[in-house]
Write a protein that holds these residues in place. Structure first.
Motif, PDB file in Angstrom:
ATOM      1  N   PRO A  27      32.863  29.782  32.993  1.00  0.00           N
ATOM      2  CA  PRO A  27      32.454  28.787  33.992  1.00  0.00           C
ATOM      3  C   PRO A  27      31.239  29.224  34.800  1.00  0.00           C
ATOM      4  O   PRO A  27      30.666  28.431  35.539  1.00  0.00           O
ATOM      5  N   TYR A  28      30.856  30.495  34.689  1.00  0.00           N
ATOM      6  CA  TYR A  28      29.660  31.003  35.354  1.00  0.00           C
ATOM      7  C   TYR A  28      28.685  31.513  34.306  1.00  0.00           C
ATOM      8  O   TYR A  28      29.071  32.212  33.381  1.00  0.00           O
ATOM      9  N   SER A  29      27.424  31.194  34.447  1.00  0.00           N
ATOM     10  CA  SER A  29      26.431  31.683  33.495  1.00  0.00           C
ATOM     11  C   SER A  29      26.191  33.171  33.720  1.00  0.00           C
ATOM     12  O   SER A  29      26.354  33.677  34.836  1.00  0.00           O
ATOM     13  N   SER A  30      25.776  33.852  32.671  1.00  0.00           N
ATOM     14  CA  SER A  30      25.485  35.288  32.778  1.00  0.00           C
ATOM     15  C   SER A  30      24.378  35.546  33.796  1.00  0.00           C
ATOM     16  O   SER A  30      24.422  36.537  34.536  1.00  0.00           O
ATOM     17  N   LYS A  31      23.401  34.639  33.841  1.00  0.00           N
ATOM     18  CA  LYS A  31      22.303  34.799  34.799  1.00  0.00           C
ATOM     19  C   LYS A  31      22.807  34.748  36.229  1.00  0.00           C
ATOM     20  O   LYS A  31      22.376  35.526  37.078  1.00  0.00           O
ATOM     21  N   ASP A  32      23.728  33.834  36.506  1.00  0.00           N
ATOM     22  CA  ASP A  32      24.262  33.708  37.859  1.00  0.00           C
ATOM     23  C   ASP A  32      25.088  34.932  38.242  1.00  0.00           C
ATOM     24  O   ASP A  32      24.997  35.437  39.364  1.00  0.00           O
ATOM     25  N   VAL A  33      25.913  35.389  37.312  1.00  0.00           N
ATOM     26  CA  VAL A  33      26.730  36.578  37.587  1.00  0.00           C
ATOM     27  C   VAL A  33      25.833  37.787  37.824  1.00  0.00           C
ATOM     28  O   VAL A  33      26.030  38.547  38.786  1.00  0.00           O
ATOM     29  N   ASP A 138      38.814  33.527  32.258  1.00  0.00           N
ATOM     30  CA  ASP A 138      38.114  33.480  33.543  1.00  0.00           C
ATOM     31  C   ASP A 138      39.014  33.827  34.720  1.00  0.00           C
ATOM     32  O   ASP A 138      38.569  34.417  35.700  1.00  0.00           O
ATOM     33  N   GLY A 139      40.295  33.441  34.625  1.00  0.00           N
ATOM     34  CA  GLY A 139      41.201  33.719  35.736  1.00  0.00           C
ATOM     35  C   GLY A 139      41.251  35.186  36.093  1.00  0.00           C
ATOM     36  O   GLY A 139      41.331  35.549  37.266  1.00  0.00           O
ATOM     37  N   VAL A 140      41.186  36.042  35.081  1.00  0.00           N
ATOM     38  CA  VAL A 140      41.193  37.497  35.321  1.00  0.00           C
ATOM     39  C   VAL A 140      39.774  38.009  35.582  1.00  0.00           C
ATOM     40  O   VAL A 140      39.574  38.868  36.447  1.00  0.00           O
ATOM     41  N   ALA A 141      38.792  37.486  34.851  1.00  0.00           N
ATOM     42  CA  ALA A 141      37.427  38.018  34.924  1.00  0.00           C
ATOM     43  C   ALA A 141      36.861  37.986  36.341  1.00  0.00           C
ATOM     44  O   ALA A 141      36.246  38.945  36.798  1.00  0.00           O
ATOM     45  N   LYS A 142      37.079  36.868  37.050  1.00  0.00           N
ATOM     46  CA  LYS A 142      36.502  36.773  38.398  1.00  0.00           C
ATOM     47  C   LYS A 142      37.172  37.746  39.368  1.00  0.00           C
ATOM     48  O   LYS A 142      36.522  38.297  40.263  1.00  0.00           O
ATOM     49  N   TRP A 143      38.465  37.999  39.155  1.00  0.00           N
ATOM     50  CA  TRP A 143      39.148  38.946  40.027  1.00  0.00           C
ATOM     51  C   TRP A 143      38.867  40.393  39.631  1.00  0.00           C
ATOM     52  O   TRP A 143      38.890  41.298  40.480  1.00  0.00           O
ATOM     53  N   ALA A 144      38.595  40.616  38.363  1.00  0.00           N
ATOM     54  CA  ALA A 144      38.161  41.949  37.941  1.00  0.00           C
ATOM     55  C   ALA A 144      36.811  42.274  38.570  1.00  0.00           C
ATOM     56  O   ALA A 144      36.584  43.396  39.042  1.00  0.00           O
ATOM     57  N   LEU A 145      35.905  41.302  38.584  1.00  0.00           N
ATOM     58  CA  LEU A 145      34.602  41.508  39.221  1.00  0.00           C
ATOM     59  C   LEU A 145      34.759  41.712  40.719  1.00  0.00           C
ATOM     60  O   LEU A 145      34.087  42.561  41.316  1.00  0.00           O
ATOM     61  N   PHE A 146      35.649  40.945  41.343  1.00  0.00           N
ATOM     62  CA  PHE A 146      35.939  41.155  42.765  1.00  0.00           C
ATOM     63  C   PHE A 146      36.409  42.581  43.011  1.00  0.00           C
ATOM     64  O   PHE A 146      35.953  43.252  43.957  1.00  0.00           O
ATOM     65  N   SER A 147      37.313  43.056  42.169  1.00  0.00           N
ATOM     66  CA  SER A 147      37.833  44.420  42.329  1.00  0.00           C
ATOM     67  C   SER A 147      36.733  45.451  42.168  1.00  0.00           C
ATOM     68  O   SER A 147      36.682  46.444  42.910  1.00  0.00           O
ATOM     69  N   GLN A 148      35.849  45.223  41.211  1.00  0.00           N
ATOM     70  CA  GLN A 148      34.729  46.133  40.972  1.00  0.00           C
ATOM     71  C   GLN A 148      33.801  46.206  42.187  1.00  0.00           C
ATOM     72  O   GLN A 148      33.380  47.283  42.603  1.00  0.00           O
ATOM     73  N   LEU A 149      33.498  45.076  42.760  1.00  0.00           N
ATOM     74  CA  LEU A 149      32.570  45.035  43.896  1.00  0.00           C
ATOM     75  C   LEU A 149      33.227  45.497  45.193  1.00  0.00           C
ATOM     76  O   LEU A 149      32.549  45.999  46.099  1.00  0.00           O
ATOM     77  N   ALA A 150      34.544  45.320  45.292  1.00  0.00           N
ATOM     78  CA  ALA A 150      35.230  45.667  46.535  1.00  0.00           C
ATOM     79  C   ALA A 150      35.712  47.117  46.574  1.00  0.00           C
ATOM     80  O   ALA A 150      35.951  47.648  47.666  1.00  0.00           O
TER      81      ALA A 150
END
Length: 531
Positions: A27-33, A138-150
């Motif tokens: 749901p998010y483009s690679s460029k946006d991420v 996507d349900g996991v991917a966005k929270w995995a990225l959140f965990s990485q950044l946090a």
């Protein structure tokens, strides 16, 4: 990030359904991420103002500065040929570009290397998202990225110029392309594994110990693939040979003779336990202290995600790496940095399970009160993770052990004004950045700590008896214009400094608590009275 119209839900541990989901577009483009991660990591890099480990400067930027500008110190590792020039060359080319553009000012030379690393780090964040999406949706991917950044340690370490940081990026990108790490390799393109092998070879060229990761992945691939001979003879051997050849040619050019760095590295660190000179820990240190501190408050979520996902190939890699590194006596946090993001993928899985519970044929099977219950748990989890990690990340990046960097930044500005003629560092070896931060070719001297059997190094002798060492040292020194030392040694050397016509000119806060020595609360800069 701009979101495309595409529903997502967590449907695990049924991996076949997740594999179908991974074929859909994110749901998010690679460029946006990538753009989001890049902005975050660049801010991250600018906020890092503390000193963590000497290798960030002495095994990367100092070497690169010597290549680019002709002066800089090479530590004993480079004399022994146990380091490859591949990683420093990245920053050397960057330094050359800055010089050509006339941008090699003191501020830029201090900030630019970490900003460059932030670009690599953002690429690693992007591929963590892509790997998570491929495996779990996507349900996991966005929270995995959140965990990485946090996560506090990723914030503290990922944008630093360690070879471990670039190794971590290559690991995340490489795992995405290896068929063996997916739940099914039927739909993997033929070129994917070649990219994976190439990235694995580059990671091993930069950090030979990265082979620990890729032996696991390679053996798994060998077990699962139906093209074993093709994998070994048409991919693994040719690609590995090309990367090794490029590394050897570069090292031949820089060393002036043929040097096989991986072999020398293996001999020193594994066969002779040379790394133990810098300290050892108990075998269980990574499990009971090191890796648990890195995960910090994400630890229970990581364990929960591993159990719920039942994706043992990836969790097995974490255990494999921690287990093998535990055999070595010398242990450091950054050695296991490449598997920290992998652990955070599982933390993301756990958070995603709080966000969405089972759907069947598009129908919700729980009451609104249960929905509110899980929603409140999710909000509490997010608050708990942010409240525990943000203060830790900011304190470690902005406060703890910042004095040595502040002192060198100050001396860099003073040297640019031609107010510094020479510098002596009366402190443990490699306690500060060096020419890569000063960026001025003047005489400097630090206390040597080259490993030696039976004879204490200069640095050790100084720490055992600062006054006697300083008195003997002064008999043969070329009188420096500035002396840098910690306040813990200044107490013993104050009379010595005054008697040699030195006065305090600046004092920089360093730390609130001790790490592996006595409390080094501040870094003090002394200058000759006529300077």
């Amino acid at each position: 990030m701009r979101q495309r119209k595409n529903g997502s839900s967590l449907k695990h541990p049924n991996l076949s359904e997740a594999e179908e989901k991974s074929q859909k577009k994110s749901p998010y483009s690679s460029k946006d991420v990538f753009a989001t991660c890049l902005g975050f990591r660049m801010l991250n890099a600018l906020l890092i103002q503390t000193y963590f480990n000497p290798d960030e400067h002495w095994q990367a930027l100092e070497v690169a500065h010597r290549i680019a500008f002709g002066y800089g110190h090479l530590t004993w590792e480079w004399e022994e040929g146990i380091r490859s020039y591949l990683h420093p060359m990245v920053f050397a080319l960057f330094y050359k570009l800055l010089a050509l553009l006339g941008l090699d000012t003191p501020w830029v030379m201090i900030k630019a290397p970490r900003l460059l690393q932030s670009i690599f780090a953002a690429a690693g964040d992007l591929y963590l998202y892509k790997l998570s999406f491929m495996l779990f949706g996507d349900g996991v991917a966005k929270w995995a990225l959140f965990s990485q950044l946090a996560n506090w340690f990723m914030f503290f370490c990922f944008s630093r110029t360690f070879s471990n940081s670039l190794e971590t990026v290559l690991t995340l990108v490489g795992l995405y392309y290896w068929p063996s790490m997916r739940s099914s390799s039927n739909k993997v393109s033929s070129g994917s594994r070649k990219w994976g092998v190439t990235l694995a070879a580059l990671a091993c060229a930069i950090r030979p110990t990265s082979a620990i990761i890729w032996v696991y992945v390679g053996l798994l691939e060998l077990y699962l693939t139906h093209e074993r001979l093709r994998f070994i003879f048409l991919e693994l051997i040719p690609i590995g040979s090309v990367v090794l050849g490029i590394m050897c040619l570069l090292d031949r050019l820089m060393y002036g003779s043929w040097v096989l760095v991986p072999l020398n590295f293996l001999k020193f660190n594994f066969l002779s336990s040379g790394g133990d000179y810098y300290g050892t820990h108990k075998w269980h240190w990574y499990f009971t202290q090191g890796f648990t501190v890195m995960l910090f408050s994400f630890l229970p979520f990581c364990v929960d995600g591993i159990i719920k996902s039942k994706y043992w190939k990836l969790s097995g890699l974490i255990l494999w790496v921690l287990g093998l590194y535990s055999i070595l006596g010398h242990k450091e946090f950054r050695f296991v940095l490449p598997v920290l993001p992998i652990s955070l993928i599982f933390a993301g899985y756990s958070l995603a399970s709080l966000e969405e519970r089972n759907y069947t044929n598009g129908e919700r099977k729980r009451s609104s009160c249960i929905c509110n219950k899980w929603s409140s748990r999710k909000h509490f989890a997010i608050f708990f993770l942010l409240a525990s990690n943000i203060p830790m990340a900011l304190y470690m990046s902005l406060v703890h052990q910042r004095g040595t960097e502040d002192a060198m930044n100050y001396l860099s500005k003073e040297a640019a004004k031609e107010k510094v003629k020479s510098i002596l560092f009366l402190m443990p070896c490699h306690a500060t950045p060096y020419y890569s931060t000063l960026h001025y070719n003047l005489p400097m001297r630090f206390l040597d700590c080259t490993p030696s059997k039976g004879t204490p190094a200069e640095s050790d002798r100084f720490m055992m008896d600062p006054v006697s060492f300083a008195v003997d040292f002064a008999k043969h020194w070329s009188h420096p214009s500035h002396i840098v030392l910690f306040d813990s040694e200044e107490r013993h050397l104050k009379d010595f400094l005054v008697s040699h016509s030195f006065r305090e000119v600046r004092r920089f806060f360093h730390a609130h608590f001790k790490v592996d020595r006595d409390l080094q609360a501040s870094v003090v800069v002394y200058a000759m009275t006529d300077t």
